[in-house]
Design an enzyme around this catalytic site. Structure first.
Site, PDB file in Angstrom:
ATOM      1  N   PHE A 125       0.799  -1.218   0.000  1.00 15.03           N
ATOM      2  CA  PHE A 125       0.000   0.000   0.000  1.00 15.03           C
ATOM      3  C   PHE A 125       0.837   1.276   0.000  1.00 15.03           C
ATOM      4  CE2 PHE A 125       0.386  -1.235   4.533  1.00 15.03           C
ATOM      5  CZ  PHE A 125       0.842  -0.045   5.106  1.00 15.03           C
ATOM      6  N   THR A 149      -6.663   1.437  13.209  1.00 12.37           N
ATOM      7  CA  THR A 149      -6.282   1.880  11.861  1.00 12.37           C
ATOM      8  C   THR A 149      -7.453   1.779  10.883  1.00 12.37           C
ATOM      9  OG1 THR A 149      -4.028   1.114  12.308  1.00 12.37           O
ATOM     10  CG2 THR A 149      -4.607   1.515  10.004  1.00 12.37           C
ATOM     11  N   ARG A 179      -3.675   8.055  20.777  1.00 18.55           N
ATOM     12  CA  ARG A 179      -3.939   6.824  20.014  1.00 18.55           C
ATOM     13  C   ARG A 179      -5.299   6.238  20.402  1.00 18.55           C
ATOM     14  NH1 ARG A 179      -0.760   5.009  15.550  1.00 18.55           N
ATOM     15  NH2 ARG A 179      -1.244   2.866  16.118  1.00 18.55           N
ATOM     16  N   HIS A 226      -3.661  10.802  11.465  1.00 15.56           N
ATOM     17  CA  HIS A 226      -2.472  10.074  11.903  1.00 15.56           C
ATOM     18  C   HIS A 226      -2.176  10.493  13.334  1.00 15.56           C
ATOM     19  CE1 HIS A 226       1.676   8.603  12.077  1.00 15.56           C
ATOM     20  NE2 HIS A 226       1.910   9.718  12.733  1.00 15.56           N
TER      21      HIS A 226
HETATM   22  P1  ADP Z   1      -1.628   3.774  11.941  1.00 12.40           P
HETATM   23  O1  ADP Z   1      -1.892   5.026  11.123  1.00 12.40           O
HETATM   24  O2  ADP Z   1      -2.851   3.326  12.709  1.00 12.40           O
HETATM   25  O3  ADP Z   1      -0.393   3.885  12.793  1.00 12.40           O
HETATM   26  P2  ADP Z   1      -0.081   2.124  10.107  1.00 12.40           P
HETATM   27  O4  ADP Z   1       1.137   2.815  10.650  1.00 12.40           O
HETATM   28  O5  ADP Z   1      -0.099   0.648  10.069  1.00 12.40           O
HETATM   29  O6  ADP Z   1      -1.402   2.604  10.879  1.00 12.40           O
HETATM   30  O7  ADP Z   1      -0.334   2.624   8.611  1.00 12.40           O
HETATM   31  C1  ADP Z   1      -0.126   3.970   8.234  1.00 12.40           C
HETATM   32  C2  ADP Z   1      -1.272   4.403   7.333  1.00 12.40           C
HETATM   33  O8  ADP Z   1      -1.201   3.670   6.095  1.00 12.40           O
HETATM   34  C3  ADP Z   1      -2.676   4.098   7.876  1.00 12.40           C
HETATM   35  O9  ADP Z   1      -3.129   5.097   8.763  1.00 12.40           O
HETATM   36  C4  ADP Z   1      -3.493   4.052   6.595  1.00 12.40           C
HETATM   37  O10 ADP Z   1      -3.792   5.360   6.091  1.00 12.40           O
HETATM   38  C5  ADP Z   1      -2.519   3.369   5.631  1.00 12.40           C
HETATM   39  N1  ADP Z   1      -2.657   1.906   5.599  1.00 12.40           N
HETATM   40  C6  ADP Z   1      -2.239   1.036   6.551  1.00 12.40           C
HETATM   41  N2  ADP Z   1      -2.489  -0.245   6.189  1.00 12.40           N
HETATM   42  C7  ADP Z   1      -3.095  -0.176   4.972  1.00 12.40           C
HETATM   43  C8  ADP Z   1      -3.594  -1.146   4.048  1.00 12.40           C
HETATM   44  N3  ADP Z   1      -3.533  -2.457   4.316  1.00 12.40           N
HETATM   45  N4  ADP Z   1      -4.146  -0.708   2.892  1.00 12.40           N
HETATM   46  C9  ADP Z   1      -4.203   0.618   2.600  1.00 12.40           C
HETATM   47  N5  ADP Z   1      -3.740   1.586   3.423  1.00 12.40           N
HETATM   48  C10 ADP Z   1      -3.187   1.208   4.592  1.00 12.40           C
HETATM   49 MG    MG Z   2       1.622   4.037  12.260  1.00 13.60          MG
END
Ligand code: ADP
Ligand code: MG
Length: 133
Positions: free
Chosen positions: A57, A91, A85, A115
């Site tokens: 992604f 997420t 958080r 974020h």
């Molecule tokens: P968080 O923002 O909850 O810390 P992550 O660090 O895992 O989550 O991911 C960063 C960002 O990438 C997410 O907030 C989301 O916008 C995007 N994202 C994460 N996993 C996916 C996925 N499997 N498919 C599409 N976008 C994703």
């Molecule tokens: Mg993250």
């Protein structure tokens, strides 16, 4: 007091829900120390999300996050990182606890409204990239 980084993502800025999101954060005893609306460059976006480089992604994420203005916010509070958080939720908005910001304003796994830094070290790294100096 500790600090964390909140970013309101492009679709939440486009949908004009960013004031509502900020109000939730302020009502939960966070203080805004710096706030700016701006568009991220590809270079900054790639450094910011470096931990996800190589994942399926990643390129979509960079396209999306640079597609419009974001609201970049340096926040201060007691236990800022874990409390933000918790307020933000999981997420995937579809799995986020009702009442959390992502449950209310997220529209997809990618377009999940905000974020929030996931540790004190991440907060320091991210704030250093977004607000250097
Ligand atoms: P968080 O923002 O909850 O810390 P992550 O660090 O895992 O989550 O991911 C960063 C960002 O990438 C997410 O907030 C989301 O916008 C995007 N994202 C994460 N996993 C996916 C996925 N499997 N498919 C599409 N976008 C994703
Ligand atoms: Mg993250």
């Amino acid at each position: 007091m500790t600090q964390t980084y909140l970013m309101i993502k492009p679709e939440a800025v486009r949908a004009s829900v960013w004031p509502d999101i900020l109000q939730i954060v302020l009502r939960n005893r966070f203080r805004v120390r710096r706030l700016e609306m701006r568009r991220m460059s590809r270079d900054v976006a790639q450094r910011f999300y470096a931990e996800h480089e190589g994942k399926g992604f990643f390129s979509d994420l960079i396209e999306y996050i640079t597609s419009g203005d974001v609201i970049a916010v340096r926040l201060e509070a007691e236990d800022a990182v874990p409390r933000l958080r918790q307020l933000v939720g999981a997420t995937n908005p579809a799995q986020a606890t009702p009442g959390t910001i992502r449950a209310m304003y997220g529209t997809s796994l990618q377009e999940n409204a905000v974020h929030a830094s996931d540790s004190d070290a991440s907060a320091e790294r991210e704030l250093g990239i977004i607000f250097p100096g």
